[in-house]
Design a protein around this motif. Structure first.
Motif, PDB file in Angstrom:
ATOM      1  N   GLY A  16      32.941 114.212  54.809  1.00  0.00           N
ATOM      2  CA  GLY A  16      31.714 114.068  55.805  1.00  0.00           C
ATOM      3  C   GLY A  16      30.428 114.119  55.029  1.00  0.00           C
ATOM      4  N   ARG A  17      29.377 114.442  55.825  1.00  0.00           N
ATOM      5  CA  ARG A  17      27.931 114.774  55.458  1.00  0.00           C
ATOM      6  C   ARG A  17      27.291 115.879  56.080  1.00  0.00           C
ATOM      7  NH1 ARG A  17      25.293 108.967  56.138  1.00  0.00           N
ATOM      8  NH2 ARG A  17      23.635 109.830  55.315  1.00  0.00           N
ATOM      9  N   ALA A  18      26.436 116.583  55.130  1.00  0.00           N
ATOM     10  CA  ALA A  18      25.763 117.667  55.755  1.00  0.00           C
ATOM     11  C   ALA A  18      24.114 117.316  55.509  1.00  0.00           C
ATOM     12  CB  ALA A  18      26.115 118.763  54.867  1.00  0.00           C
ATOM     13  N   ARG A  19      23.590 117.825  56.533  1.00  0.00           N
ATOM     14  CA  ARG A  19      21.891 117.799  56.349  1.00  0.00           C
ATOM     15  C   ARG A  19      21.367 118.725  55.464  1.00  0.00           C
ATOM     16  NH1 ARG A  19      19.364 118.437  62.259  1.00  0.00           N
ATOM     17  NH2 ARG A  19      17.471 117.840  60.928  1.00  0.00           N
ATOM     18  N   ARG A  20      20.255 118.548  55.158  1.00  0.00           N
ATOM     19  CA  ARG A  20      19.418 119.193  54.118  1.00  0.00           C
ATOM     20  C   ARG A  20      19.003 120.590  54.796  1.00  0.00           C
ATOM     21  NH1 ARG A  20      14.175 116.262  52.214  1.00  0.00           N
ATOM     22  NH2 ARG A  20      14.033 115.620  54.423  1.00  0.00           N
ATOM     23  N   GLN A  21      18.878 120.546  55.962  1.00  0.00           N
ATOM     24  CA  GLN A  21      18.512 121.819  56.894  1.00  0.00           C
ATOM     25  C   GLN A  21      19.823 122.644  56.749  1.00  0.00           C
ATOM     26  OE1 GLN A  21      17.401 121.120  60.787  1.00  0.00           O
ATOM     27  NE2 GLN A  21      16.506 123.051  60.998  1.00  0.00           N
ATOM     28  N   GLU A  22      20.943 122.188  57.099  1.00  0.00           N
ATOM     29  CA  GLU A  22      22.198 122.919  57.127  1.00  0.00           C
ATOM     30  C   GLU A  22      22.501 123.537  55.807  1.00  0.00           C
ATOM     31  OE1 GLU A  22      27.085 122.486  57.949  1.00  0.00           O
ATOM     32  OE2 GLU A  22      25.501 120.513  57.954  1.00  0.00           O
ATOM     33  N   PHE A  23      22.186 122.845  54.669  1.00  0.00           N
ATOM     34  CA  PHE A  23      22.424 123.188  53.362  1.00  0.00           C
ATOM     35  C   PHE A  23      21.465 124.503  53.005  1.00  0.00           C
ATOM     36  CE2 PHE A  23      21.829 123.494  48.873  1.00  0.00           C
ATOM     37  CZ  PHE A  23      22.929 123.510  48.263  1.00  0.00           C
ATOM     38  N   TRP A  24      20.216 124.257  53.106  1.00  0.00           N
ATOM     39  CA  TRP A  24      19.324 125.356  52.635  1.00  0.00           C
ATOM     40  C   TRP A  24      19.165 126.447  53.652  1.00  0.00           C
ATOM     41  CZ3 TRP A  24      18.234 125.102  48.083  1.00  0.00           C
ATOM     42  CH2 TRP A  24      18.194 123.937  47.414  1.00  0.00           C
ATOM     43  N   ARG A  69      26.759 117.947  51.280  1.00  0.00           N
ATOM     44  CA  ARG A  69      25.505 117.605  50.837  1.00  0.00           C
ATOM     45  C   ARG A  69      25.293 116.434  49.966  1.00  0.00           C
ATOM     46  NH1 ARG A  69      21.451 116.066  52.701  1.00  0.00           N
ATOM     47  NH2 ARG A  69      19.767 116.119  51.517  1.00  0.00           N
ATOM     48  N   LEU A  70      25.922 116.506  48.887  1.00  0.00           N
ATOM     49  CA  LEU A  70      26.095 115.175  47.963  1.00  0.00           C
ATOM     50  C   LEU A  70      26.483 114.136  48.656  1.00  0.00           C
ATOM     51  CD1 LEU A  70      27.594 117.089  44.649  1.00  0.00           C
ATOM     52  CD2 LEU A  70      25.110 116.158  45.152  1.00  0.00           C
ATOM     53  N   HIS A  71      27.405 114.195  49.478  1.00  0.00           N
ATOM     54  CA  HIS A  71      27.848 112.928  50.210  1.00  0.00           C
ATOM     55  C   HIS A  71      26.317 112.158  51.033  1.00  0.00           C
ATOM     56  CE1 HIS A  71      32.328 113.952  50.161  1.00  0.00           C
ATOM     57  NE2 HIS A  71      32.174 113.462  48.944  1.00  0.00           N
ATOM     58  N   ASP A  72      25.803 113.192  51.413  1.00  0.00           N
ATOM     59  CA  ASP A  72      24.746 112.793  52.302  1.00  0.00           C
ATOM     60  C   ASP A  72      23.711 111.884  51.580  1.00  0.00           C
ATOM     61  OD1 ASP A  72      23.561 112.419  54.723  1.00  0.00           O
ATOM     62  OD2 ASP A  72      21.884 114.051  54.125  1.00  0.00           O
ATOM     63  N   LEU A  81      30.262 118.503  38.739  1.00  0.00           N
ATOM     64  CA  LEU A  81      30.514 119.089  37.334  1.00  0.00           C
ATOM     65  C   LEU A  81      29.343 119.234  36.574  1.00  0.00           C
ATOM     66  CD1 LEU A  81      33.597 116.883  36.660  1.00  0.00           C
ATOM     67  CD2 LEU A  81      33.568 119.232  37.168  1.00  0.00           C
ATOM     68  N   LEU A  82      28.183 118.741  37.031  1.00  0.00           N
ATOM     69  CA  LEU A  82      26.776 119.026  36.472  1.00  0.00           C
ATOM     70  C   LEU A  82      26.502 120.470  36.528  1.00  0.00           C
ATOM     71  CD1 LEU A  82      24.325 116.363  38.004  1.00  0.00           C
ATOM     72  CD2 LEU A  82      25.343 116.634  35.641  1.00  0.00           C
ATOM     73  N   TYR A  83      27.181 120.984  37.289  1.00  0.00           N
ATOM     74  CA  TYR A  83      26.923 122.655  37.096  1.00  0.00           C
ATOM     75  C   TYR A  83      27.509 123.077  35.971  1.00  0.00           C
ATOM     76  CZ  TYR A  83      26.764 127.293  39.026  1.00  0.00           C
ATOM     77  OH  TYR A  83      26.434 128.624  39.210  1.00  0.00           O
ATOM     78  N   ILE A  91      19.381 122.128  37.418  1.00  0.00           N
ATOM     79  CA  ILE A  91      18.074 121.558  38.129  1.00  0.00           C
ATOM     80  C   ILE A  91      18.478 120.169  38.667  1.00  0.00           C
ATOM     81  CG2 ILE A  91      15.971 120.306  37.501  1.00  0.00           C
ATOM     82  CD1 ILE A  91      15.763 122.510  35.433  1.00  0.00           C
ATOM     83  N   ALA A  92      19.287 119.210  38.072  1.00  0.00           N
ATOM     84  CA  ALA A  92      19.521 117.819  38.537  1.00  0.00           C
ATOM     85  C   ALA A  92      20.344 118.271  39.955  1.00  0.00           C
ATOM     86  CB  ALA A  92      20.684 117.103  37.822  1.00  0.00           C
ATOM     87  N   LEU A  93      21.363 119.043  40.235  1.00  0.00           N
ATOM     88  CA  LEU A  93      21.899 119.376  41.655  1.00  0.00           C
ATOM     89  C   LEU A  93      20.881 119.806  42.492  1.00  0.00           C
ATOM     90  CD1 LEU A  93      25.358 120.929  40.264  1.00  0.00           C
ATOM     91  CD2 LEU A  93      25.079 118.948  41.488  1.00  0.00           C
ATOM     92  N   ILE A  94      20.000 120.634  42.034  1.00  0.00           N
ATOM     93  CA  ILE A  94      18.838 121.047  43.201  1.00  0.00           C
ATOM     94  C   ILE A  94      18.309 119.977  43.530  1.00  0.00           C
ATOM     95  CG2 ILE A  94      16.964 122.629  43.148  1.00  0.00           C
ATOM     96  CD1 ILE A  94      18.225 124.593  41.459  1.00  0.00           C
ATOM     97  N   VAL A  95      17.960 119.076  42.506  1.00  0.00           N
ATOM     98  CA  VAL A  95      17.078 117.885  43.104  1.00  0.00           C
ATOM     99  C   VAL A  95      18.050 117.083  44.151  1.00  0.00           C
ATOM    100  CG1 VAL A  95      16.108 115.524  42.103  1.00  0.00           C
ATOM    101  CG2 VAL A  95      15.624 117.840  41.020  1.00  0.00           C
ATOM    102  N   PHE A  96      19.145 116.614  43.585  1.00  0.00           N
ATOM    103  CA  PHE A  96      20.031 116.032  44.610  1.00  0.00           C
ATOM    104  C   PHE A  96      20.211 116.872  45.789  1.00  0.00           C
ATOM    105  CE2 PHE A  96      22.587 114.192  40.697  1.00  0.00           C
ATOM    106  CZ  PHE A  96      21.679 113.356  40.395  1.00  0.00           C
ATOM    107  N   TRP A  97      20.367 118.018  46.001  1.00  0.00           N
ATOM    108  CA  TRP A  97      20.528 118.567  47.237  1.00  0.00           C
ATOM    109  C   TRP A  97      19.079 118.566  47.885  1.00  0.00           C
ATOM    110  CZ3 TRP A  97      23.133 123.163  44.411  1.00  0.00           C
ATOM    111  CH2 TRP A  97      24.622 122.892  44.148  1.00  0.00           C
ATOM    112  N   ALA A  98      17.983 118.758  47.304  1.00  0.00           N
ATOM    113  CA  ALA A  98      16.709 118.544  48.041  1.00  0.00           C
ATOM    114  C   ALA A  98      16.467 117.122  48.707  1.00  0.00           C
ATOM    115  CB  ALA A  98      15.822 119.048  47.173  1.00  0.00           C
ATOM    116  N   LEU A  99      17.269 115.887  47.979  1.00  0.00           N
ATOM    117  CA  LEU A  99      16.728 114.622  48.365  1.00  0.00           C
ATOM    118  C   LEU A  99      17.189 114.370  49.710  1.00  0.00           C
ATOM    119  CD1 LEU A  99      17.999 112.564  45.342  1.00  0.00           C
ATOM    120  CD2 LEU A  99      15.562 112.994  45.914  1.00  0.00           C
ATOM    121  N   GLU A 100      16.375 113.532  50.569  1.00  0.00           N
ATOM    122  CA  GLU A 100      16.653 113.219  51.825  1.00  0.00           C
ATOM    123  C   GLU A 100      17.945 112.427  51.929  1.00  0.00           C
ATOM    124  OE1 GLU A 100      14.451 111.318  55.760  1.00  0.00           O
ATOM    125  OE2 GLU A 100      13.458 111.164  53.779  1.00  0.00           O
ATOM    126  N   GLY A 101      18.630 112.499  52.944  1.00  0.00           N
ATOM    127  CA  GLY A 101      20.004 111.779  52.928  1.00  0.00           C
ATOM    128  C   GLY A 101      19.758 110.290  53.220  1.00  0.00           C
TER     129      GLY A 101
END
Length: 117
Positions: A16-24, A69-72, A81-83, A91-101
Motif C-alpha cells: 500500500g501507500r502512506a501519505r507524507r502527513q502520516e509519515f512526518w 511512503r516510498l510506494h506513494d 538500501l540507500l540507508y 539525504i536521498a531517502l529524506i528527499v524521497f520521503w518529502a516528495l509528493e506522492g
C-alpha cells in the motif's frame, strides 16, 4: 497522536501507500517519545535499556511506514538500501520521503489522499 497509533496498528503492513502527513507526523511523535524515554533512562540510570527496547519495538512499524511512503512516490522498497550509504543515502531517502506522492493510482495502490478525503 492518531497518526502514531495508526502506524502501530499497521505494524507489519508493507503493502500500500502512506501519505507524507502520516509519515512526518509519526516521525515527530516518535521523536518526542524517544526524547521522553531517553530522559527517563537517564534519570533512573537504566544505561539506555529502555531506549533500546523502545527502538526494537518500533523497528517493524517504522520500516513498514518507510516502505509505504516510498510506494506513494512509486519507488520500490529496495530504495531503503540507500540507508546503508552514510550521509548521501540518508539525504536521498529524506528527499524521497518529502516528495509528493503520485496523484494517480500506481502499482502499489490507490492514492491515499483521495481515500482520506
Amino acid at each position: 497522536m492518531n497518526y502514531y497509533v495508526d502506524v502501530l496498528k499497521k505494524y507489519v503492513v508493507f503493502s500500500g501507500r502512506a501519505r507524507r502527513q502520516e509519515f512526518w507526523m509519526f516521525f515527530l511523535c516518535n521523536l518526542a517519545v524517544s526524547i521522553v524515554i531517553g530522559i527517563i533512562d537517564t534519570v533512573i540510570g537504566a544505561n539506555s535499556i529502555l531506549s533500546g527496547l523502545y527502538s526494537l519495538a518500533i523497528l517493524l512499524p517504522t520500516l513498514g511506514l518507510a516502505v509505504r511512503r516510498l510506494h506513494d512516490t512509486d519507488k520500490s522498497a529496495w530504495w531503503l538500501l540507500l540507508y546503508l550509504i552514510p550521509f548521501l543515502g540518508w539525504i536521498a531517502l529524506i528527499v524521497f520521503w518529502a516528495l509528493e506522492g503520485n496523484a494517480q493510482p500506481n502499482k502499489y495502490g490507490p492514492n491515499p489522499k483521495v481515500l482520506a478525503a
